[in-house]
Design an enzyme around this catalytic site. Structure first.
Site, mmCIF file in Angstrom:
data_model
loop_
_atom_site.group_PDB
_atom_site.id
_atom_site.type_symbol
_atom_site.label_atom_id
_atom_site.label_comp_id
_atom_site.label_asym_id
_atom_site.label_seq_id
_atom_site.Cartn_x
_atom_site.Cartn_y
_atom_site.Cartn_z
ATOM 1 N N GLU A 62 9.812 -75.226 69.288
ATOM 2 C CA GLU A 62 9.780 -76.671 69.033
ATOM 3 C C GLU A 62 8.652 -77.054 68.091
ATOM 4 O O GLU A 62 7.576 -76.430 68.108
ATOM 5 C CB GLU A 62 9.578 -77.410 70.356
ATOM 6 C CG GLU A 62 10.719 -77.193 71.328
ATOM 7 C CD GLU A 62 10.380 -77.570 72.764
ATOM 8 O OE1 GLU A 62 11.291 -77.998 73.486
ATOM 9 O OE2 GLU A 62 9.218 -77.423 73.174
ATOM 10 N N ASP A 86 11.969 -78.930 81.018
ATOM 11 C CA ASP A 86 11.535 -79.567 79.779
ATOM 12 C C ASP A 86 12.422 -79.220 78.591
ATOM 13 O O ASP A 86 11.980 -79.237 77.448
ATOM 14 C CB ASP A 86 10.059 -79.204 79.482
ATOM 15 C CG ASP A 86 9.835 -77.702 79.373
ATOM 16 O OD1 ASP A 86 10.801 -76.937 79.564
ATOM 17 O OD2 ASP A 86 8.701 -77.287 79.085
HETATM 18 N N1 LIG Z 1 5.961 -80.625 80.780
HETATM 19 C C1 LIG Z 1 5.090 -80.035 80.003
HETATM 20 O O1 LIG Z 1 4.333 -80.679 79.288
HETATM 21 C C2 LIG Z 1 4.998 -78.543 80.019
HETATM 22 C C3 LIG Z 1 3.899 -77.914 79.413
HETATM 23 C C4 LIG Z 1 3.784 -76.535 79.516
HETATM 24 C C5 LIG Z 1 4.762 -75.802 80.163
HETATM 25 N N2 LIG Z 1 5.846 -76.455 80.684
HETATM 26 C C6 LIG Z 1 6.887 -75.695 81.393
HETATM 27 O O2 LIG Z 1 6.344 -75.303 82.635
HETATM 28 C C7 LIG Z 1 7.016 -74.115 83.083
HETATM 29 C C8 LIG Z 1 5.994 -73.108 83.558
HETATM 30 O O3 LIG Z 1 5.241 -72.656 82.469
HETATM 31 P P1 LIG Z 1 4.265 -71.395 82.633
HETATM 32 O O4 LIG Z 1 3.581 -71.232 81.343
HETATM 33 O O5 LIG Z 1 3.454 -71.538 83.878
HETATM 34 O O6 LIG Z 1 5.350 -70.246 82.862
HETATM 35 P P2 LIG Z 1 5.181 -68.861 83.623
HETATM 36 O O7 LIG Z 1 6.367 -68.052 83.257
HETATM 37 O O8 LIG Z 1 3.821 -68.299 83.384
HETATM 38 O O9 LIG Z 1 5.259 -69.268 85.180
HETATM 39 C C9 LIG Z 1 6.408 -69.787 85.766
HETATM 40 C C10 LIG Z 1 6.493 -69.305 87.202
HETATM 41 O O10 LIG Z 1 7.636 -69.914 87.818
HETATM 42 C C11 LIG Z 1 8.126 -68.991 88.781
HETATM 43 N N3 LIG Z 1 9.469 -69.357 89.194
HETATM 44 C C12 LIG Z 1 10.635 -69.244 88.493
HETATM 45 N N4 LIG Z 1 11.669 -69.677 89.244
HETATM 46 C C13 LIG Z 1 11.132 -70.100 90.426
HETATM 47 C C14 LIG Z 1 11.697 -70.660 91.604
HETATM 48 N N5 LIG Z 1 12.995 -70.866 91.710
HETATM 49 N N6 LIG Z 1 10.863 -70.977 92.620
HETATM 50 C C15 LIG Z 1 9.525 -70.766 92.530
HETATM 51 N N7 LIG Z 1 8.933 -70.214 91.436
HETATM 52 C C16 LIG Z 1 9.739 -69.896 90.399
HETATM 53 C C17 LIG Z 1 8.034 -67.653 88.052
HETATM 54 O O11 LIG Z 1 8.070 -66.559 88.936
HETATM 55 C C18 LIG Z 1 6.684 -67.790 87.339
HETATM 56 O O12 LIG Z 1 5.613 -67.236 88.086
HETATM 57 C C19 LIG Z 1 7.861 -73.653 81.908
HETATM 58 O O13 LIG Z 1 9.190 -74.005 82.176
HETATM 59 C C20 LIG Z 1 7.319 -74.413 80.735
HETATM 60 O O14 LIG Z 1 8.304 -74.618 79.730
HETATM 61 C C21 LIG Z 1 5.968 -77.796 80.636
#
Ligand SMILES: NC(=O)c1ccc[n+]([C@@H]2O[C@H](COP(=O)([O-])OP(=O)(O)OC[C@H]3O[C@@H](n4cnc5c(N)ncnc54)[C@H](O)[C@@H]3O)[C@@H](O)[C@H]2O)c1
Length: 358
Positions: free
Chosen positions: A56, A230
């Site tokens: 993005e 997101d």
């Molecule tokens: N809204 C925002 O501004 C924003 C900003 C940054 C990241 N994000 C989003 O946040 C999410 C997490 O990012 P991250 O960098 O921590 O990713 P990451 O991959 O480091 O961590 C995500 C975790 O979620 C766990 N997970 C997956 N499915 C699950 C479930 N059903 N139940 C419980 N845990 C589960 C995974 O095992 C993993 O440990 C991503 O989807 C990312 O796109 C959003």
């Protein structure tokens, strides 16, 4: 020369201030920018999707400065030893169009996301919220924990992730941080973690319409901080949670959130408020202690704009590593760009190797 802020410099600045004060300072900047919402030129981000993720571009401009961020989201990356989310960005001067700073934004995205979540929760969560469930214990989790401990007064964190190693990592990091008065409880399921929580943060990564939270888990008065959904086709909440008569849904920028947020599951005219309306007091964060408040976060370019400006100011004010990069030409005659390549270069001045002609 353009200032460069790399990962080491962000580490230095966060260590210098301390993670919680760094996030709190950034939260003040983000909230102040959401208050002057009308000054920003805004657009939904430009997203390029593939079967495994998204890349993005996120621009924002207030007429004086322009910022953009490049960010990806690839939930399967961690299985290859790579991050789910990486990012970098730039802040530029509108007057000349010249870049002021090029910066890493992987760490900065985690810091600004936690800061934004805490800003929203301060307006939306019930006063006196002390218990938070943190579902998804990956890269973003510690930042959320620090922000909610410091800015909301969370004193019990209930952790759950489908990957036990991620929860173990979070527990170890939280133990090292030793946040004052914080009790950390490891749970065996999302339902167990959510039971009795005042605030529920979902920050999971999975490129599908997941239902991390289902309607029976939600009780009146809860605040949901839904961070992980997101992208189109990537959500965390069962749609019936959003449809509860007592639910109040707040988004960052409705035109983007209707494509990417939890509300993508609902009709295009589903009523939502924008964060700017809440932080300026035009709409209440919650009407009463029984409302279920939902911050449907997707991440908006204004937050990156605030973060880049904040980082750049700290970088200029504080001692430590300085790096600038020759990204933009510095010419005696601004019409003689060719002088950079057309002069006598050292390589051309040397005799050519035998057999080669100029
Ligand atoms: N809204 C925002 O501004 C924003 C900003 C940054 C990241 N994000 C989003 O946040 C999410 C997490 O990012 P991250 O960098 O921590 O990713 P990451 O991959 O480091 O961590 C995500 C975790 O979620 C766990 N997970 C997956 N499915 C699950 C479930 N059903 N139940 C419980 N845990 C589960 C995974 O095992 C993993 O440990 C991503 O989807 C990312 O796109 C959003």
């Amino acid at each position: 020369m353009v200032d460069f802020i790399g990962i080491r410099r962000v580490q230095e600045l966060v260590a210098d201030l301390g993670p919680a004060p760094f996030i709190a300072g950034l939260a003040r900047e983000i909230e102040a920018d959401y208050r002057r919402w009308g000054e920003f030129e805004k657009s939904p981000r430009h997203a390029t999707h593939s079967s495994v993720g998204v890349i993005e571009l996120m621009p924002a401009c207030d007429g004086r400065q322009y910022a953009f961020k490049y960010v990806n989201g690839h939930p399967k990356n961690t299985a290859k030893g790579l991050l789910t989310v990486t990012a970098f960005g730039m802040l530029a001067d509108v007057e000349t169009g010249y870049p002021l700073v090029l910066s890493e934004m992987t760490l900065t995205t985690a810091l600004r996301t936690a800061a934004t979540s805490a800003v929203a929760a301060r307006w939306m969560a019930r006063a006196g919220s002390r218990v938070m469930a943190l579902i998804g214990n990956g890269s973003q989790a510690e930042f959320q924990a620090i922000a909610f401990h410091d800015m909301l007064g969370i004193r019990e964190l209930r952790l759950y992730d489908t990957d036990p190693a991620a929860t173990g990592k979070l527990q170890e990091n939280l133990a090292r941080l030793a946040l004052a008065g914080l009790r950390v409880v490891r749970c065996r399921s999302t339902a167990e973690a959510v039971r009795g929580a005042d605030i529920v943060t979902t920050v999971t990564a999975d490129k599908r319409n997941a239902t991390i939270l289902t309607p029976e888990m939600i009780t009146p008065g809860m605040h949901l901080n839904a961070v992980g959904g997101d992208c189109p086709g990537k959500t965390e909440l069962h749609a019936d949670i959003l449809r509860r008569p007592d639910a109040r849904v707040v988004v960052e920028f409705a035109p983007q959130s209707r494509i990417e947020g939890e509300i993508q599951q609902l009709a295009a005219d589903f009523p939502v408020d924008e964060l700017t309306e809440v932080v300026t007091g035009r709409k209440p964060g919650r009407r009463n202690d029984a409302d279920v408040t939902i911050f449907d976060s997707v991440g908006f370019a204004l937050e990156d704009f605030s973060a880049l400006r904040y980082l750049h100011r700290l970088h200029q004010q504080r001692r430590g590593t300085r790096t600038d990069i020759d990204l933009i030409p510095d010419l005696e005659d601004p019409k003689d760009l060719f002088s950079l390549v057309g002069g006598q270069s050292p390589a051309r001045a040397r005799p050519l190797p035998a057999g080669l002609t100029a």
